[in-house]
Design a protein around this motif. Structure first.
Motif, mmCIF file in Angstrom:
data_model
loop_
_atom_site.group_PDB
_atom_site.id
_atom_site.type_symbol
_atom_site.label_atom_id
_atom_site.label_comp_id
_atom_site.label_asym_id
_atom_site.label_seq_id
_atom_site.Cartn_x
_atom_site.Cartn_y
_atom_site.Cartn_z
ATOM 1 N N UNK A 42 0.820 -1.212 0.000
ATOM 2 C CA UNK A 42 0.000 0.000 0.000
ATOM 3 C C UNK A 42 0.855 1.264 0.000
ATOM 4 N N UNK A 43 2.154 1.099 0.247
ATOM 5 C CA UNK A 43 3.075 2.235 0.256
ATOM 6 C C UNK A 43 3.676 2.359 -1.145
ATOM 7 N N UNK A 44 3.387 3.437 -1.880
ATOM 8 C CA UNK A 44 3.803 3.524 -3.291
ATOM 9 C C UNK A 44 5.294 3.301 -3.510
ATOM 10 N N UNK A 45 6.143 3.884 -2.667
ATOM 11 C CA UNK A 45 7.586 3.764 -2.887
ATOM 12 C C UNK A 45 8.036 2.318 -2.745
ATOM 13 N N UNK A 46 7.565 1.639 -1.705
ATOM 14 C CA UNK A 46 7.956 0.230 -1.545
ATOM 15 C C UNK A 46 7.383 -0.605 -2.685
ATOM 16 N N UNK A 47 6.154 -0.289 -3.124
ATOM 17 C CA UNK A 47 5.531 -1.055 -4.206
ATOM 18 C C UNK A 47 6.360 -0.953 -5.486
ATOM 19 N N UNK A 48 6.932 0.221 -5.752
ATOM 20 C CA UNK A 48 7.778 0.374 -6.942
ATOM 21 C C UNK A 48 9.040 -0.480 -6.817
ATOM 22 N N UNK A 49 9.661 -0.429 -5.637
ATOM 23 C CA UNK A 49 10.880 -1.209 -5.431
ATOM 24 C C UNK A 49 10.600 -2.698 -5.568
ATOM 25 N N UNK A 50 9.497 -3.149 -4.980
ATOM 26 C CA UNK A 50 9.143 -4.569 -5.008
ATOM 27 C C UNK A 50 8.762 -5.007 -6.425
ATOM 28 N N UNK A 51 8.022 -4.168 -7.139
ATOM 29 C CA UNK A 51 7.594 -4.521 -8.494
ATOM 30 C C UNK A 51 8.789 -4.719 -9.412
ATOM 31 N N UNK A 52 9.826 -3.895 -9.233
ATOM 32 C CA UNK A 52 11.015 -4.054 -10.076
ATOM 33 C C UNK A 52 11.698 -5.386 -9.803
ATOM 34 N N UNK A 53 11.576 -5.873 -8.573
ATOM 35 C CA UNK A 53 12.194 -7.144 -8.212
ATOM 36 C C UNK A 53 11.549 -8.309 -8.942
ATOM 37 N N UNK A 54 10.248 -8.213 -9.210
ATOM 38 C CA UNK A 54 9.538 -9.283 -9.910
ATOM 39 C C UNK A 54 10.197 -9.543 -11.270
ATOM 40 N N UNK A 55 10.532 -8.459 -11.970
ATOM 41 C CA UNK A 55 11.115 -8.593 -13.307
ATOM 42 C C UNK A 55 12.545 -9.112 -13.229
ATOM 43 N N UNK A 56 13.342 -8.486 -12.370
ATOM 44 C CA UNK A 56 14.765 -8.836 -12.330
ATOM 45 C C UNK A 56 15.026 -10.184 -11.665
ATOM 46 N N UNK A 57 14.109 -10.655 -10.812
ATOM 47 C CA UNK A 57 14.312 -11.958 -10.176
ATOM 48 C C UNK A 57 14.384 -13.065 -11.216
ATOM 49 N N UNK A 108 20.949 6.743 -1.179
ATOM 50 C CA UNK A 108 20.849 5.346 -1.601
ATOM 51 C C UNK A 108 20.107 5.199 -2.923
ATOM 52 N N UNK A 109 19.183 6.082 -3.190
ATOM 53 C CA UNK A 109 18.499 6.039 -4.489
ATOM 54 C C UNK A 109 19.498 6.281 -5.615
ATOM 55 N N UNK A 110 20.382 7.250 -5.446
ATOM 56 C CA UNK A 110 21.393 7.539 -6.459
ATOM 57 C C UNK A 110 22.332 6.353 -6.653
ATOM 58 N N UNK A 111 22.730 5.727 -5.545
ATOM 59 C CA UNK A 111 23.609 4.565 -5.634
ATOM 60 C C UNK A 111 22.914 3.414 -6.355
ATOM 61 N N UNK A 219 12.018 2.021 -12.184
ATOM 62 C CA UNK A 219 11.344 1.939 -10.891
ATOM 63 C C UNK A 219 12.158 2.646 -9.809
ATOM 64 N N UNK A 220 13.474 2.468 -9.827
ATOM 65 C CA UNK A 220 14.329 3.133 -8.834
ATOM 66 C C UNK A 220 14.293 4.649 -9.039
ATOM 67 N N UNK A 221 14.263 5.089 -10.291
ATOM 68 C CA UNK A 221 14.190 6.525 -10.579
ATOM 69 C C UNK A 221 12.936 7.154 -9.959
ATOM 70 N N UNK A 222 11.870 6.362 -9.836
ATOM 71 C CA UNK A 222 10.613 6.855 -9.280
ATOM 72 C C UNK A 222 10.620 6.914 -7.751
ATOM 73 N N UNK A 223 11.643 6.359 -7.111
ATOM 74 C CA UNK A 223 11.709 6.372 -5.649
ATOM 75 C C UNK A 223 12.001 7.780 -5.142
ATOM 76 N N UNK A 224 11.620 8.076 -3.881
ATOM 77 C CA UNK A 224 12.042 9.353 -3.283
ATOM 78 C C UNK A 224 13.537 9.332 -2.996
#
Length: 438
Positions: A42-57, A108-111, A219-224
């Motif tokens: 339900x937290x947009x930032x975490x959802x973006x991070x998690x969604x990217x993991x689905x693809x890269x996993x 950490x977003x930049x890294x 997805x990472x670019x969309x993070x805060x």
């Protein structure tokens, strides 16, 4: 909170609130109480991070299959396949430790952006060398070393960021969501690679991985932004800061014990090096190929099932006891696997072990994120990356040697029982882990 008697033990650190209010949602009733806890989504930032993991996993597993396949095609030697795997270990260790220090000193977003782009470029270079038919094991090993170096820099920042995106009480649920995706990738990715190689060829697997990483970068670019919380003078990320991380770890028993729990489970109780011998000698009557595939798939399948039903345990507050119980259950299940003459019973025990490993991963990750302060989370995640990557490799050496000396089933049973005894002894001798709760 941590109730251990040591004054050096950390209290779970205060968590920054997500950028948008998080609704509690309706109470979980019926079967929903047992299913995966999806509150962090339900937290947009975490959802973006998690969604990217689905693809890269899945994408990363395509490369994980393609590299050893290409090395074997070039050399016809399993020894070269093993050497290529080891080529990535040292860069992973060095850059994971340094990457943890870097993650504590910069946004950490930049890294994450820099390192994900680096991994994508590496996958693209894998594709190029395959397309032009370079057929060089040296080039493959260099690319693998570069890829693992970028991954070592990426993993601590990625894992440390979770505690900045979700509230402390949702950390186990967030870890369960992430671990389930990664374990699913370990099952689906190799199967998909096996289907795709005869159809589209080996080179295209690298290209698919590179394209999947583009999704991750977006997805990472969309993070805060995730800058260090501690102000003041600009900090360095050198040897001194890495040493400070190890000193911090040595002074905080609950963190140290969470690492030791994983080392005990993986080094003494991970028998994957014996799977080929067991498939050929013990379960050969079922078909060696079937037996080998089932043995390798059983632990990830059990872990995925544990993740899908993580609602049964992810809300537990006694995180230390959950880790202890999970490691003991892992050891007992591995011992049961070693005693099993029937392939399907053996696979069932391995699946139970995978479920226990999922529980352990969820709560060890939660302890690491809640007990460490934010300025140390990157370095703790760097050590965590080294432990997770190095433990199974040490286990391969230990079990391979023990299997040759005492027989594979004896080595497996002995290793599983050793996990149970050592873990219970450690929990009895040092109370910090069993007293830790949040």
């Amino acid at each position: 909170m941590d109730t251990s008697e040591s004054s050096t033990e950390p209290q779970p650190s205060a968590q920054p609130q997500p950028s948008a209010p998080v609704e509690a949602g309706p109470p979980r009733v019926g079967w929903r109480r047992w299913a995966m806890d999806t509150r962090p989504l339900r937290i947009p930032a975490y959802r973006r991070l998690w969604s990217s993991t689905i693809v890269t996993a899945v994408g990363s597993q395509l490369t994980a299959v393609a590299v050893p396949k290409q090395v074997y095609d070039i050399t016809g030697s399993s020894a070269w396949v093993g050497a290529a795997s080891l080529a990535g270990l040292l860069p992973l260790i060095v850059f994971a430790l340094w990457g943890g220090a870097v993650a504590d000193t910069m946004d950490r977003r930049k890294l994450l952006l820099i390192t994900n782009i680096g991994i994508a470029v590496t996958s693209l270079l894998f594709w190029v060398q395959a397309v032009i038919g370079l057929d060089s094991v040296v080039v493959l090993m260099l690319l693998l070393a570069m890829q693992q170096a970028f991954w070592g820099l990426n993993a601590p920042a990625r894992n440390a960021s979770i505690a900045r995106l979700v509230p402390a009480e949702q950390l186990p649920a967030a870890n369960a969501l992430g671990s389930t995706v990664m374990q699913t990738g370990q099952v689906v990715g190799p199967l998909l690679a096996g289907v795709l190689i005869p159809v589209i060829g080996l080179a295209e697997l690298y290209l698919i991985d590179a394209l999947a990483l583009c999704v991750t970068v977006w997805a990472v670019y969309q993070l805060p932004k995730l800058p260090p919380l501690v102000g003041g003078a600009t900090r360095r990320a050198g040897v001194r800061e890495i040493v400070e991380g190890f000193r911090y770890l040595s002074l905080h028993k609950v963190l140290l014990l969470s690492f030791l729990a994983d080392i005990i489970a993986m080094v003494f109780g991970m028998p994957r090096a014996l799977f080929p011998q067991l498939a050929a000698q013990t379960y050969g009557s079922y078909g060696e190929g079937l037996a080998l595939g089932l043995l390798f798939a059983a632990i990830p399948i059990g872990a995925v099932l544990g993740g899908l039903f993580s609602g049964t345990f992810s809300r537990a507050r006694r995180h230390g006891w959950m880790v202890i119980g999970a490691v003991v259950a892992w050891g007992a299940a591995i011992a049961g696997f070693g005693l099993s003459a029937n392939l399907w019973v053996a696979a069932a025990f391995l699946a139970v072990a995978g479920l226990a490993d999922m529980v352990s991963m969820v709560f060890r990750g939660a302890i690491l994120l809640s007990a460490a302060t934010d300025e140390m989370r990157g370095r703790m995640q760097g050590v965590f990356t080294v432990v997770v990557a190095g433990g199974p490799r040490l286990a391969d050496v230990l079990h391979g040697t023990a299997g040759s000396a005492f027989g594979p089933r004896t080595a497996v049973v002995g290793g599983g029982l050793l996990v149970v005894v050592v873990m219970l002894g450690l929990a009895a001798a040092v109370p910090a882990l069993r007293r830790y709760r949040i």
